[in-house]
Design a protein around this motif. Structure first.
Motif, mmCIF file in Angstrom:
data_model
loop_
_atom_site.group_PDB
_atom_site.id
_atom_site.type_symbol
_atom_site.label_atom_id
_atom_site.label_comp_id
_atom_site.label_asym_id
_atom_site.label_seq_id
_atom_site.Cartn_x
_atom_site.Cartn_y
_atom_site.Cartn_z
ATOM 1 N N ASP A 3 0.804 -1.215 0.000
ATOM 2 C CA ASP A 3 0.000 0.000 0.000
ATOM 3 C C ASP A 3 0.840 1.269 0.000
ATOM 4 O OD1 ASP A 3 -2.336 -1.213 -0.145
ATOM 5 O OD2 ASP A 3 -3.053 -0.683 1.866
ATOM 6 N N ARG A 6 1.063 3.346 -3.032
ATOM 7 C CA ARG A 6 -0.202 3.814 -3.597
ATOM 8 C C ARG A 6 -0.352 5.304 -3.376
ATOM 9 N NH1 ARG A 6 -3.656 -0.060 -5.072
ATOM 10 N NH2 ARG A 6 -3.420 -1.950 -3.861
ATOM 11 N N ALA A 8 -3.245 8.664 -4.217
ATOM 12 C CA ALA A 8 -4.453 9.213 -4.849
ATOM 13 C C ALA A 8 -4.139 10.636 -5.294
ATOM 14 C CB ALA A 8 -5.603 9.224 -3.844
ATOM 15 N N GLN A 100 -12.670 3.498 -1.163
ATOM 16 C CA GLN A 100 -11.544 2.860 -0.466
ATOM 17 C C GLN A 100 -12.019 1.641 0.318
ATOM 18 O OE1 GLN A 100 -8.411 5.815 1.140
ATOM 19 N NE2 GLN A 100 -10.326 6.919 1.247
ATOM 20 N N TYR A 107 -5.348 5.118 0.927
ATOM 21 C CA TYR A 107 -4.213 5.853 0.359
ATOM 22 C C TYR A 107 -3.448 6.569 1.465
ATOM 23 C CZ TYR A 107 -6.998 5.069 -3.786
ATOM 24 O OH TYR A 107 -7.729 4.471 -4.772
#
Ligand code: UDP
Length: 421
Positions: A3, A6, A8, A100, A107
């Protein structure tokens, strides 16, 4: 991939998947899309969130394996001008949280764009642990200095912009000039990094002027002056038209003016285009002015290559992608001596800077470049070099990537906190 790679990107009103050059789509859409794709290539998992502005638009658009646009329903599924979007932000935040939860990942980094998205980032922070990075694209404090009528949303916008500057983990200014404005007009608090906007150096600068003109059916001997951008009074197109009118009167022969950009009849850009066409007619310039409309992948690079000079006459410009696109194409730029243009255009080296809204100064600058073909060539070469060195998307994304990595290292524990609605 875990994660922690990651990210956004949030761009509520600037859909990164939409056609550029129409419906208020300009620099921000290009920035988010290009940054997103370049980050994807550098190993980030990039989700770009925007408001769904048409019922027929897809909810998810995959641009590449690591990069997609996700359209959230917040308010009517139709075009809403940016000054009317604020009321739909709570719904946007809710939808982003829901997304999400459905995906079962969160995020750790949220890079917001423009003040509307800044608000989304600030609201998200109340419910989940994120690190917010913000790019303003335009500052209310600067903008409201140059408009006759200040809209009712102004106070809200100024408050959001100040709070965001003071509370976001990092602010990205796209030029040293923008950073100065933040400091002098918004707040002395907050962490600001300067990372410019970029351009695709492979897309521009690879076609000769002669070939471009043949494809566009432009006289090889003409002196072509180009504008590219939205039809908006603040873009200063009127200054350009009047300047070229003066150059003609001074005897420069065989000038051709191209004013490119999309517009919708009856909407704000259509109305501005009509106004500009009216001035063109009034000055007797119709025969050598063309309005090719919105330029896209097929012809934007050709117009830049075909031009002897590209003019960016904005009243104000936080960055101004058009200037670096023209420069990447080896075309000198005459621009207003404001904002990011002071950073991208080096006067006397890659083009010339003039006081905004000064027809006379623009006319003289355009004349100087058009009447000295050898110097024109030198300016164009230096312009291309400057873009290669400072403003490629890959380079810009690498700098952003480094900044994100830094934030993740600073506070890795934050990534483990989960979402509470
Ligand atoms: N643009 C385009 N086609 C057009 C007019 C504009 O692709 O017909 C693009 C242009 O190439 C640039 C962006 O729209 O990438 C405008 O960005 P800029 O930062 O110059 O101005 P903004 O629209 O953000 O005020």
């Amino acid at each position: 991939m875990g994660d922690n790679k990651r990210i956004a990107l949030v761009s509520v009103h600037g859909d990164p998947a939409v056609e550029i050059g129409k419906e208020e789509a300009g620099g921000q859409n290009v920035y988010v899309r290009q940054v997103g794709e370049a980050l994807g290539r550098q190993g980030w998992q990039v989700d770009m969130f925007t408001r769904k502005a048409s019922a027929s638009d897809a909810e998810i658009v995959e641009h590449s394996p690591n990069c997609r646009t996700i359209r959230l329903v917040a308010g009517p599924e139709e075009f809403v001008p940016r000054q009317e979007i604020y009321g739909y932000l709570p719904e946007f935040v809710e939808q982003l949280q829901k997304f999400q939860q459905q995906q079962q990942y969160y995020y750790p980094l949220v890079h917001t764009n423009y003040w509307l998205s800044a608000k989304v980032g600030m609201e998200l922070k109340k419910h989940q642990s994120i690190q917010q990075i913000h790019t303003y694209h335009s500052l209310g404090a600067v903008k409201y200095n140059s408009v006759k009528v200040v809209p009712t949303i102004a106070t809200t916008r100024l408050n959001v912009e100040k709070t965001c500057l003071e509370t976001a983990e990092r602010i990205v200014a796209t030029s040293p000039q923008e950073r100065e404005h933040m400091r002098s007009l918004v707040s002395s608090k907050g962490n600001i990094d300067v990372i410019p906007c970029g351009t695709d150096i492979d897309r521009f600068g690879h076609v000769s002027r002669r070939d471009a003109r043949r494809q566009l059916d432009i006289d090889p001997a003409a002196l072509v002056v180009l504008y590219v951008g939205r039809f908006d009074e603040r873009k200063g197109i009127e200054t350009l038209v009047r300047a070229v009118g003066q150059s003609m009167l001074r005897g420069l022969a065989n000038i051709q003016l191209a004013i490119a950009g999309g517009s919708r009849p009856g909407q704000s850009d259509g109305i501005e285009r009509d106004r500009i066409e009216g001035i063109v007619d009034e000055l007797g310039m119709r025969d050598f002015t063309r309005f090719p409309g919105r330029l896209g992948d097929d012809d934007l690079h050709l117009y830049y290559a075909a031009a002897n000079v590209c003019v960016v006459p904005s009243h104000y410009e936080p960055f101004g992608l058009v200037a670096i696109e023209a420069m990447a194409s080896g075309t000198p730029v005459v621009a207003s001596d404001v904002g990011g243009l002071q950073y991208t255009v080096v006067s006397e080296k890659t083009g010339l800077l003039c006081p905004p809204q000064d027809d006379e100064a623009f006319a003289k600058a355009i004349d100087r470049i058009l009447s000295q073909p050898h110097w024109q060539l030198q300016l164009g070469k230096a312009a291309r070099k400057r873009v290669e060195q400072k403003f490629s998307w890959q380079g810009v994304a690498a700098q952003l990537s480094e900044l994100y990595e830094e934030l993740l290292v600073e506070e890795p524990a934050k990534q483990l906190v989960s979402v509470s609605a």
